[in-house]
Scaffold this motif. Structure first.
Motif, mmCIF file in Angstrom:
data_model
loop_
_atom_site.group_PDB
_atom_site.id
_atom_site.type_symbol
_atom_site.label_atom_id
_atom_site.label_comp_id
_atom_site.label_asym_id
_atom_site.label_seq_id
_atom_site.Cartn_x
_atom_site.Cartn_y
_atom_site.Cartn_z
ATOM 1 N N TYR A 19 7.016 -16.751 5.383
ATOM 2 C CA TYR A 19 6.488 -15.859 4.354
ATOM 3 C C TYR A 19 6.788 -14.401 4.695
ATOM 4 O O TYR A 19 6.525 -13.941 5.800
ATOM 5 N N GLN A 20 7.407 -13.699 3.766
ATOM 6 C CA GLN A 20 7.656 -12.267 3.889
ATOM 7 C C GLN A 20 6.851 -11.566 2.799
ATOM 8 O O GLN A 20 7.068 -11.809 1.618
ATOM 9 N N PRO A 21 5.901 -10.700 3.165
ATOM 10 C CA PRO A 21 5.108 -10.021 2.135
ATOM 11 C C PRO A 21 5.987 -9.101 1.291
ATOM 12 O O PRO A 21 6.955 -8.528 1.773
ATOM 13 N N HIS A 22 5.656 -9.002 0.047
ATOM 14 C CA HIS A 22 6.355 -8.108 -0.870
ATOM 15 C C HIS A 22 5.918 -6.676 -0.576
ATOM 16 O O HIS A 22 4.771 -6.434 -0.220
ATOM 17 N N PHE A 23 6.811 -5.715 -0.723
ATOM 18 C CA PHE A 23 6.467 -4.346 -0.371
ATOM 19 C C PHE A 23 5.375 -3.757 -1.269
ATOM 20 O O PHE A 23 4.740 -2.773 -0.909
ATOM 21 N N LEU A 24 5.122 -4.348 -2.409
ATOM 22 C CA LEU A 24 4.051 -3.868 -3.290
ATOM 23 C C LEU A 24 2.742 -4.625 -3.092
ATOM 24 O O LEU A 24 1.838 -4.521 -3.903
ATOM 25 N N ASP A 25 2.617 -5.382 -2.013
ATOM 26 C CA ASP A 25 1.392 -6.134 -1.758
ATOM 27 C C ASP A 25 0.251 -5.259 -1.269
ATOM 28 O O ASP A 25 -0.905 -5.532 -1.550
ATOM 29 N N SER A 26 0.577 -4.192 -0.497
ATOM 30 C CA SER A 26 -0.507 -3.372 0.064
ATOM 31 C C SER A 26 -0.076 -1.920 0.199
ATOM 32 O O SER A 26 1.114 -1.602 0.220
ATOM 33 N N CYS A 27 -1.072 -1.055 0.298
ATOM 34 C CA CYS A 27 -0.860 0.376 0.468
ATOM 35 C C CYS A 27 -0.180 0.627 1.808
ATOM 36 O O CYS A 27 -0.575 0.067 2.831
ATOM 37 N N PHE A 28 0.826 1.481 1.822
ATOM 38 C CA PHE A 28 1.572 1.786 3.041
ATOM 39 C C PHE A 28 0.683 2.444 4.092
ATOM 40 O O PHE A 28 0.846 2.207 5.276
ATOM 41 N N LEU A 29 -0.295 3.252 3.666
ATOM 42 C CA LEU A 29 -1.118 4.009 4.612
ATOM 43 C C LEU A 29 -2.364 3.247 5.044
ATOM 44 O O LEU A 29 -2.572 3.009 6.226
ATOM 45 N N CYS A 30 -3.181 2.835 4.103
ATOM 46 C CA CYS A 30 -4.468 2.216 4.464
ATOM 47 C C CYS A 30 -4.424 0.688 4.440
ATOM 48 O O CYS A 30 -5.382 0.031 4.838
ATOM 49 N N HIS A 31 -3.327 0.116 3.960
ATOM 50 C CA HIS A 31 -3.098 -1.340 3.928
ATOM 51 C C HIS A 31 -4.048 -2.099 3.009
ATOM 52 O O HIS A 31 -4.173 -3.321 3.134
ATOM 53 N N ARG A 32 -4.715 -1.399 2.103
ATOM 54 C CA ARG A 32 -5.529 -2.102 1.097
ATOM 55 C C ARG A 32 -4.615 -2.867 0.153
ATOM 56 O O ARG A 32 -3.543 -2.387 -0.187
ATOM 57 N N PRO A 33 -5.034 -4.039 -0.297
ATOM 58 C CA PRO A 33 -4.216 -4.784 -1.260
ATOM 59 C C PRO A 33 -4.065 -3.985 -2.553
ATOM 60 O O PRO A 33 -5.011 -3.327 -3.004
ATOM 61 N N LEU A 34 -2.870 -4.015 -3.121
ATOM 62 C CA LEU A 34 -2.618 -3.325 -4.382
ATOM 63 C C LEU A 34 -2.855 -4.285 -5.531
ATOM 64 O O LEU A 34 -2.324 -5.396 -5.541
ATOM 65 N N ASN A 35 -3.664 -3.867 -6.467
ATOM 66 C CA ASN A 35 -3.945 -4.648 -7.654
ATOM 67 C C ASN A 35 -2.843 -4.362 -8.663
ATOM 68 O O ASN A 35 -2.582 -3.221 -8.997
ATOM 69 N N HIS A 36 -2.186 -5.371 -9.139
ATOM 70 C CA HIS A 36 -1.056 -5.181 -10.043
ATOM 71 C C HIS A 36 -1.486 -4.792 -11.445
ATOM 72 O O HIS A 36 -0.638 -4.561 -12.296
ATOM 73 N N ASN A 37 -2.796 -4.687 -11.697
ATOM 74 C CA ASN A 37 -3.297 -4.226 -12.990
ATOM 75 C C ASN A 37 -3.698 -2.756 -12.947
ATOM 76 O O ASN A 37 -4.222 -2.232 -13.912
ATOM 77 N N THR A 38 -3.465 -2.085 -11.816
ATOM 78 C CA THR A 38 -3.804 -0.663 -11.695
ATOM 79 C C THR A 38 -2.555 0.117 -11.285
ATOM 80 O O THR A 38 -1.518 -0.448 -10.954
ATOM 81 N N ASP A 39 -2.696 1.432 -11.296
ATOM 82 C CA ASP A 39 -1.571 2.285 -10.933
ATOM 83 C C ASP A 39 -1.211 2.122 -9.466
ATOM 84 O O ASP A 39 -2.078 1.949 -8.610
ATOM 85 N N ILE A 40 0.074 2.182 -9.202
ATOM 86 C CA ILE A 40 0.594 2.200 -7.843
ATOM 87 C C ILE A 40 1.341 3.513 -7.706
ATOM 88 O O ILE A 40 2.200 3.835 -8.523
ATOM 89 N N PHE A 41 1.016 4.290 -6.708
ATOM 90 C CA PHE A 41 1.578 5.616 -6.518
ATOM 91 C C PHE A 41 2.727 5.515 -5.512
ATOM 92 O O PHE A 41 2.514 5.154 -4.354
ATOM 93 N N MET A 42 3.937 5.833 -5.967
ATOM 94 C CA MET A 42 5.130 5.672 -5.147
ATOM 95 C C MET A 42 5.523 7.009 -4.518
ATOM 96 O O MET A 42 5.245 8.071 -5.054
ATOM 97 N N TYR A 43 6.201 6.906 -3.363
ATOM 98 C CA TYR A 43 6.668 8.092 -2.647
ATOM 99 C C TYR A 43 7.943 7.737 -1.910
ATOM 100 O O TYR A 43 8.041 6.659 -1.317
ATOM 101 N N PRO A 66 4.764 2.313 -1.471
ATOM 102 C CA PRO A 66 3.626 2.264 -2.395
ATOM 103 C C PRO A 66 2.323 2.741 -1.749
ATOM 104 O O PRO A 66 2.079 2.540 -0.558
ATOM 105 N N PHE A 67 1.473 3.362 -2.568
ATOM 106 C CA PHE A 67 0.149 3.813 -2.143
ATOM 107 C C PHE A 67 -0.865 3.425 -3.201
ATOM 108 O O PHE A 67 -0.557 3.369 -4.382
#
Length: 98
Positions: free
Chosen positions: A13-37, A42-43
Motif C-alpha cells: 500500500y502506497q498512500p496517495h499524496f492527498l490523503d493527509s496534510c503535509f504539515l500536521c498529517h491530519r487526514p484530508l476530507n475530500h469534501n472540503t478545500d485542500i490548500f496546495m503549495y 497538500p495542506f
C-alpha cells in the motif's frame, strides 16, 4: 476465484499524496478545500500552508546568508590575480554546426 491476498495487499500500500496534510498529517476530507503549495503539497488549512511557507522562507534566508558569507570569505582570502579572473564576462548564445 481470487485469493485473499488479492483483496488485502497491505504490504504494498502506497498512500496517495492527498490523503493527509503535509504539515500536521491530519487526514484530508475530500469534501472540503485542500490548500496546495509548490505544486503538489497538500495542506488541511491556510494556517498550515502559511506555516510551511514561513519555514521554507527562513531556510532560504539562512541559505542565502550562509552562501553570501562563504563567497565574501573566499574573495577576501584569495589573491587579486585570481579575483580578476572571476570578474570576466562570459558570452552565451547558440552555435549552429553544419
Amino acid at each position: 476465484m481470487r485469493s485473499a491476498a488479492a483483496y488485502c495487499d497491505y504490504d504494498n500500500y502506497q498512500p496517495h499524496f492527498l490523503d493527509s496534510c503535509f504539515l500536521c498529517h491530519r487526514p484530508l476530507n475530500h469534501n472540503t478545500d485542500i490548500f496546495m503549495y509548490r505544486g503538489n503539497t497538500p495542506f488541511c488549512s491556510q494556517e498550515c500552508r502559511q506555516e510551511q511557507i514561513e519555514m521554507d522562507e527562513e531556510v532560504e534566508r539562512r541559505w542565502k546568508v550562509s552562501s553570501s558569507s562563504k563567497r565574501s570569505n573566499r574573495q577576501t582570502s584569495s589573491d587579486p590575480a585570481k579575483e580578476s579572473d572571476t570578474n570576466k564576462a562570459v558570452r552565451t548564445g547558440t552555435v549552429a554546426v553544419a
